[in-house]
Design a protein around this motif. Structure first.
Motif, PDB file in Angstrom:
ATOM      1  N   ASP A  17       0.851  -1.188   0.000  1.00 39.03           N
ATOM      2  CA  ASP A  17       0.000   0.000   0.000  1.00 39.03           C
ATOM      3  C   ASP A  17       0.889   1.241   0.000  1.00 39.03           C
ATOM      4  O   ASP A  17       1.838   1.321   0.788  1.00 39.03           O
ATOM      5  CB  ASP A  17      -0.890  -0.005   1.248  1.00 39.03           C
ATOM      6  N   PRO A  18       0.591   2.245  -0.853  1.00 40.60           N
ATOM      7  CA  PRO A  18       1.418   3.453  -0.893  1.00 40.60           C
ATOM      8  C   PRO A  18       1.509   4.196   0.447  1.00 40.60           C
ATOM      9  O   PRO A  18       2.471   4.893   0.703  1.00 40.60           O
ATOM     10  CB  PRO A  18       0.734   4.327  -1.943  1.00 40.60           C
ATOM     11  N   HIS A  19       0.498   4.020   1.323  1.00 40.67           N
ATOM     12  CA  HIS A  19       0.550   4.665   2.630  1.00 40.67           C
ATOM     13  C   HIS A  19       1.621   4.045   3.521  1.00 40.67           C
ATOM     14  O   HIS A  19       2.033   4.649   4.504  1.00 40.67           O
ATOM     15  CB  HIS A  19      -0.817   4.596   3.322  1.00 40.67           C
ATOM     16  N   ASN A  20       2.077   2.834   3.184  1.00 36.17           N
ATOM     17  CA  ASN A  20       3.102   2.153   3.972  1.00 36.17           C
ATOM     18  C   ASN A  20       4.522   2.441   3.466  1.00 36.17           C
ATOM     19  O   ASN A  20       5.468   1.841   3.945  1.00 36.17           O
ATOM     20  CB  ASN A  20       2.856   0.646   3.984  1.00 36.17           C
ATOM     21  N   VAL A  21       4.622   3.314   2.475  1.00 35.28           N
ATOM     22  CA  VAL A  21       5.925   3.668   1.901  1.00 35.28           C
ATOM     23  C   VAL A  21       6.143   5.161   2.158  1.00 35.28           C
ATOM     24  O   VAL A  21       5.194   5.942   2.185  1.00 35.28           O
ATOM     25  CB  VAL A  21       5.951   3.369   0.384  1.00 35.28           C
ATOM     26  N   ALA A  22       7.362   5.569   2.332  1.00 36.10           N
ATOM     27  CA  ALA A  22       7.681   6.967   2.644  1.00 36.10           C
ATOM     28  C   ALA A  22       7.620   7.849   1.402  1.00 36.10           C
ATOM     29  O   ALA A  22       8.631   8.341   0.911  1.00 36.10           O
ATOM     30  CB  ALA A  22       9.054   7.050   3.287  1.00 36.10           C
ATOM     31  N   ILE A  23       6.399   8.042   0.895  1.00 36.24           N
ATOM     32  CA  ILE A  23       6.226   8.929  -0.259  1.00 36.24           C
ATOM     33  C   ILE A  23       5.353  10.125   0.076  1.00 36.24           C
ATOM     34  O   ILE A  23       5.148  10.991  -0.763  1.00 36.24           O
ATOM     35  CB  ILE A  23       5.630   8.176  -1.469  1.00 36.24           C
TER      36      ILE A  23
END
Length: 187
Positions: A17-23
């Motif tokens: 999930d993109p929320h679990n990556v530092a973006i």
């Protein structure tokens, strides 16, 4: 890193999930919103214009992910299932920068001097005429109003390549004319 749509969710790499990556939360939310729109367009199955917009937006978001992560992103188009590689901005080939043209000092200073003399003479003529016909106070107020009225235009034009010479001359003419204005008003 891979960017694709699974159902109505955007995923990075292996189902991350993109929320679990530092973006950043904004980019992760934008990815999920794009995935929901892509799923709706895919279900509609026929709107080519919407599909093109979804594909373009996906490439833009993949570029932002590549920039934030500093790595190449493999983008899988949710409408056509075609893959493309999106490199980070530092890896892109940049066009060579054109060398700047030399500053035309002789021409520019000539224009500035001409404009400066015209503004100087105009300000002194205004002050002398008002001081002679009415009062020195009115001449002073008129000079303040003219100077204040020109100031915003001169400030905005100070960095424009050709007009900067006119601005320089007008500013110098106003500045030097104040010596004469004060002499006329208090004489």
């Amino acid at each position: 890193m891979e960017l694709r749509v699974r159902g109505e969710r955007a995923v990075l790499g292996e189902e991350v999930d993109p929320h679990n990556v530092a973006i950043g939360a904004d980019l992760a939310d934008a990815l999920h919103e794009w995935a929901r729109v892509a799923a709706a367009v895919r279900r509609a199955n026929g709107d080519r214009e919407a599909a093109a917009v979804v594909s373009q937006r996906g490439r833009q978001l993949a570029g932002r992910v590549a920039e934030v992560m500093g790595t190449t992103v493999y983008y899988v188009d949710p409408v056509t299932d075609a893959g493309s590689v999106i490199p980070p901005p530092d890896a892109l080939v940049r066009k060579p920068v054109r060398p700047e043209e030399p500053t035309p000092w002789a021409t520019g200073l000539t224009v500035a001097a001409f404009v400066g003399v015209v503004v100087f003479v105009a300000m002194l003529a205004l002050a002398r005429t008002l001081a002679a016909e009415t009062s020195g106070l009115l001449a002073f107020v008129a000079a303040v109003l003219v100077s204040a009225g020109l100031a915003p235009s001169l400030w905005l034009g100070r960095k424009l390549p050709i007009l900067r010479w006119v601005v320089l001359g007008a500013a110098a003419g106003i500045a030097f004319s104040w010596i004469g204005v004060l002499a006329v008003v208090f004489a």
